[in-house]
Write a protein that holds these residues in place. Structure first.
Motif, PDB file in Angstrom:
ATOM      1  N   PRO A 201      -2.157   6.805  -2.870  1.00  0.00           N
ATOM      2  CA  PRO A 201      -1.659   5.545  -3.452  1.00  0.00           C
ATOM      3  C   PRO A 201      -1.474   5.630  -4.975  1.00  0.00           C
ATOM      4  O   PRO A 201      -0.500   5.095  -5.511  1.00  0.00           O
ATOM      5  CB  PRO A 201      -2.751   4.529  -3.080  1.00  0.00           C
ATOM      6  CG  PRO A 201      -3.433   5.119  -1.899  1.00  0.00           C
ATOM      7  CD  PRO A 201      -3.410   6.593  -2.115  1.00  0.00           C
ATOM      8  N   ARG A 205       2.089   5.068  -6.998  1.00  0.00           N
ATOM      9  CA  ARG A 205       2.267   4.065  -8.064  1.00  0.00           C
ATOM     10  C   ARG A 205       2.609   4.721  -9.395  1.00  0.00           C
ATOM     11  O   ARG A 205       3.495   4.256 -10.124  1.00  0.00           O
ATOM     12  CB  ARG A 205       0.985   3.224  -8.219  1.00  0.00           C
ATOM     13  CG  ARG A 205       0.774   2.167  -7.166  1.00  0.00           C
ATOM     14  CD  ARG A 205      -0.337   1.216  -7.585  1.00  0.00           C
ATOM     15  NE  ARG A 205      -1.587   1.919  -7.838  1.00  0.00           N
ATOM     16  CZ  ARG A 205      -2.506   2.143  -6.913  1.00  0.00           C
ATOM     17  NH1 ARG A 205      -2.315   1.718  -5.673  1.00  0.00           N
ATOM     18  NH2 ARG A 205      -3.616   2.790  -7.207  1.00  0.00           N
ATOM     19  N   THR A 211       4.352   1.989  -3.699  1.00  0.00           N
ATOM     20  CA  THR A 211       3.479   2.633  -2.714  1.00  0.00           C
ATOM     21  C   THR A 211       4.129   2.753  -1.344  1.00  0.00           C
ATOM     22  O   THR A 211       3.461   3.142  -0.377  1.00  0.00           O
ATOM     23  CB  THR A 211       2.161   1.839  -2.582  1.00  0.00           C
ATOM     24  OG1 THR A 211       2.464   0.482  -2.214  1.00  0.00           O
ATOM     25  CG2 THR A 211       1.383   1.857  -3.888  1.00  0.00           C
TER      26      THR A 211
END
Length: 861
Positions: A201, A205, A211
């Motif tokens: 994740p 980002r 995501t």
């Protein structure tokens, strides 16, 4: 068998005299074999790396390129929802989404760049099971959240990083600071890339800005399922979608290899080109060696002819000696080449590009090529002296040995050389008369080749003229010793010409490149002074084409003391030409202030109108090639955006060293046709200081980008120096490669003097007997050597400057109009050549000084 025995006896009888020729062959073969082994090893290293890093099947965006550095700073991506679809394909054991981006900068707590300084990328991504194919965690653990990061062991070792140290990653979407939670080691050779890992994740980002996307999907096949079958199954699941690229492990590895292959090929062929120059120089050394040996053995060969040896037997005997020399030098050269390759690998390791000797690759073709080149070149070089040996008559046995058979250059040779030189000069002159640089390149190449060959052929004629002139200037101060040195240099013009020509080749290339490099710097500097109105230039300091990150651009906008800032973006498009054809191009998008910051001469229309909505400009060469005129409308398809119809409002002159061929457009037009997330980042920026605030603005801009060490703020003085440094570094590399040819040429001077001392043994004994001291004898030989070296330098520098001037005429057509002769460099090379002559004479002069006078007088030659 008699010829073979005679050749063997002569070869080992004169092995000392052939030693330097063998060294010349050794060096040339070593350079060729070393280059081949080094580049083959690099290929092996990258092949293993790409094979190890590629999954059984990889799914990626169709438009993603291996070496892509996208203008947006974010790699192309696929939706995360695609992962669930491909997992359903038959034969998929596991599938996982991957994130990888080379558009990052990683710095430590001291704001020092942790990336490679060799040009290798810094790659950030997410840690996946696929990485276990080629990576092993050696300490700590994989990142478990946004505050943790893992770094490769090579980078950790180089920059003294350890667990718990803090690293900041600067990406297009922002910065993120994390502590090192683990160190991971490559299980294959890492050529120098710096690699950091986040959890998935965080990587999405930080590197992609969302995501719900990945840069690629990695699929592992079930046991018994081939990569090709798995690829077919995945294609079925995706219904043959053209939006994605599906590659097997081999296909992905080949694509990566192709991206590196062009660079490796350029490097290999460039190095082989310099090896070829060294071979060419070595030919002169070998020709001189065999010519002098044949001259010294005139009586011996005459006796052989008198007792029944035929011309062919004598000829074959000399050629067999050349074969032995070629084999001996080449075998040693192959071994030295492997050592050279290992040395290059160690040198690359010292500057950060790791190449393991475990991957040392010696193809069977490498020693074969080395041996074949060495033997063939040696035999070809010895062919003329061998023919001359075959023409020695039995009556030559009655003459003194060592009597030169070529005291004067023949008129035919001189006439032919003058014709070839004249043709080369005509070709160089034609280079200055063309209207396009592409039209003149063939004339330039032909002129360089013909003038080089011509100067080599008329070398004996030039030796007689130039050596006399040099003697009048340099040697007359040394009295009788100087006159003796002059006469020694002139007694065999062909030998002096060949020895000087060997040095001429390397120095001609040095002079030519010096003129071209200096003229490029002077032209660009002049163009900057005339055209650039901006006070400051902001750009990425990596030199890899990476755009500026958004944080740096915003910081520049907010700096105090600035009158205006111009953001410059490179926008890829596809143009539909007036004739209906299509071609890819790049638009330069900016604010209208760009016209103030960089002056471009409009040939038609007004440049200010090109910054209107739905307008653009084109360069004069594009306009002429496509028949485009002011007022025409071009259909412009923006990559990842909509298609626009833009009016050509201006045509700018391409007679410029800066921005030649650029097509200008307003950024506002670009944002109209591109989604916000597809608008490229700034490729560079211009800034203009407010009146009287140059110093304040410079300091403010430096402070604004201080957090990113790869972003550079340059005033015009800085920019000129950076340009000069870049060209200077390139020239230093070229000079370093040319050094081999110059070393071989120096060996040629040493060999010529050494053999000439042997040839003149009786003469030296006689002049010593009538009163010449050892010191005067050594001085005579040193002066002879200096004259030969300076003769070669004069020819080389003069010829090279002529080439450089002709090459500059082509550069002038590309906007680089200032011709600059780097006289300090030319003078330094000339003076250095005199010292080369002194150095080359050390051993021959020492040996001559040690001769026993009575033994020398009694010698047979």
């Amino acid at each position: 068998m008699t010829v073979w025995k005679t050749s063997m006896r002569n070869f080992f009888a004169h092995k000392g005299r052939m030693a330097l020729s063998a060294v010349a062959v050794l060096l040339s073969v070593a350079f060729v074999c070393g280059t081949l082994v080094f580049t083959d090893t690099m290929n092996t290293t990258f092949d293993k790396l790409f094979a190890a890093t590629s999954a059984d099947v990889t799914v990626s965006p169709k438009k993603a390129e291996v070496d892509d550095l996208p203008g947006t700073g974010r790699p192309e991506s696929v939706p995360a929802s695609l992962l669930a679809r491909v997992q359903k394909a038959d034969g998929v054991a596991k599938a996982e989404g991957g994130v990888s981006s080379p558009s990052v900068t990683v710095v430590n707590s001291e704001n020092e760049n942790m990336g490679s300084d060799t040009g290798a990328p810094t790659i950030a991504g997410n840690w996946t099971r696929n990485d276990l194919r080629f990576m092993e965690i050696t300490s700590g653990h994989a990142p478990r959240g946004p505050t943790e990061i893992m770094v490769d062991a090579d980078t950790a070792k180089k920059h003294h990083l350890k667990l718990g140290d803090e690293l900041r990653t600067i990406a297009a979407t922002g910065d993120i600071t994390a502590k090192i939670s683990g160190i991971v080691a490559f299980q294959v050779t890492n050529p120098g890339a710096a690699v950091v890992y986040f959890d998935t994740p965080t990587a999405q980002r930080t590197l992609l800005g969302a995501t719900d996307v990945f840069t690629h999907l990695s699929l592992t096949a079930e046991p018994g399922v081939s990569d090709v079958r798995l690829k077919q199954n995945v294609a079925k699941v995706l219904d043959g979608s053209t939006a994605y690229k599906i590659q097997t492990q081999q296909e992905a590895a080949d694509a990566n290899k192709d991206s590196m292959g062009s660079f490796l090929d350029v490097m290999k062929y460039a190095m082989l080109g310099f090896a070829g120059i060294a071979f060419l120089v070595g030919i002169f050394l070998i020709v001189n060696t065999f010519s002098m040996l044949v001259a010294q053995r005139t009586r011996e060969i005459g006796l052989m002819r008198a007792i029944g040896s035929s011309r062919k037997q004598v000829n074959r005997s000399v050629l067999l000696e050349a074969v032995l020399l070629g084999i001996f030098g080449s075998v040693l050269g192959v071994g030295a080449g492997i050592g050279l390759a290992v040395g290059l690998m160690k040198a690359m390791g010292a500057i950060g590009m790791e190449l393991s000797t475990e991957d040392l690759t010696i193809a069977w073709t490498t020693p074969v090529i080395g041996l074949a080149l060495g033997i063939v070149v040696t035999v070809l070089a010895a062919y003329v002296p061998a023919r001359r040996a075959g023409k020695v008559s039995p009556m030559a046995a009655l003459r003194d040995a060592g009597t030169p058979a070529d005291a004067k250059s023949g008129w035919i040779r001189a006439g032919l050389g003058l014709v070839v030189t004249g043709a080369g000069a005509a070709a160089l002159w034609s280079t200055t008369r063309v209207d396009a640089a592409s039209d003149g390149s063939a004339f330039l190449g032909l002129g360089v080749l013909l003038t080089l060959v011509g100067f080599i052929v008329i070398g004996p004629l030039l030796a007689g003229v130039v050596v006399r002139a040099l003697s009048a200037v340099l040697l007359r101060f040394f009295g009788p010793v100087g006159r003796l040195a002059e006469r020694n240099a002139l007694r065999n013009p062909r030998r002096t010409g060949a020895t000087g020509a060997a040095l001429m080749i390397g120095l001609a290339l040095v002079a030519c490149l010096s003129v071209v490099g200096s003229s490029m710097v002077a032209s660009a500097t002049d163009e900057l002074d005339r055209s650039v109105g901006a006070d400051f230039i902001v750009q990425s300091g990596n030199g890899d084409g990476r755009p500026l990150n958004r944080q740096a651009s915003e910081a520049i906008d907010g700096a105090p003391g600035i009158d205006h800032v111009t953001h410059i973006k490179d926008v890829p498009v596809q143009l539909t030409l007036p004739g209906g054809g299509k071609e890819k191009a790049g638009l330069v998008a900016s604010e209208p202030t760009y016209a103030q910051d960089l002056s471009r001469k409009p040939l038609s229309g007004r440049l200010s109108d090109a910054y209107g909505m739905n307008a653009m400009s084109v360069g004069s060469k594009f306009a002429e090639r496509t028949g485009t005129e002011v007022g025409d409308t071009l259909t412009v398809a923006f990559e990842h955006g909509r298609t626009a119809r833009l009016k050509v409002a201006a045509i700018t002159s391409d007679e410029s060293a800066l921005d030649s061929g650029a097509m200008y457009i307003n950024t506002a037009t670009v944002t109209r046709y591109l989604p916000a997330d597809r608008v490229p980042l700034d490729s560079m920026m211009f800034a203009k200081a407010a009146d009287g605030k140059q110093d304040e603005a410079y300091a403010a801009l430096k402070k604004a980008v201080a957090s990113d060490p790869t972003v550079k703020v340059l005033d015009q003085t800085d920019f000129k120096q950076a340009l000069k440094d870049q060209i200077g570094q390139l020239l230093k590399i070229v000079y370093g490669l040319l050094a081999l040819a110059i070393i071989v040429a120096v060996l040629g001077v040493v060999n010529t003097l050494a053999l000439s001392v042997v040839e003149r043994t009786r003469e030296i004994g006689l002049i010593r007997a009538i009163g010449l001291s050892r010191r005067q004898l050594r001085r005579m030989i040193r002066l002879e050597s200096v004259v030969i070296a300076v003769f070669g330098a004069l020819l080389g520098l003069g010829l090279g400057m002529g080439w450089g001037v002709a090459a500059h005429k082509l550069l002038a057509l590309e906007g680089m109009k200032i011709l600059d002769i780097p006289w300090p460099t030319i003078l330094a090379v000339f003076i250095g050549s005199a010292f080369v002559g002194l150095f080359a004479a050390l051993v021959p002069a020492f040996r001559a000084g040690r001769m026993n006078v009575l033994n020398a007088i009694a010698a047979d030659g």
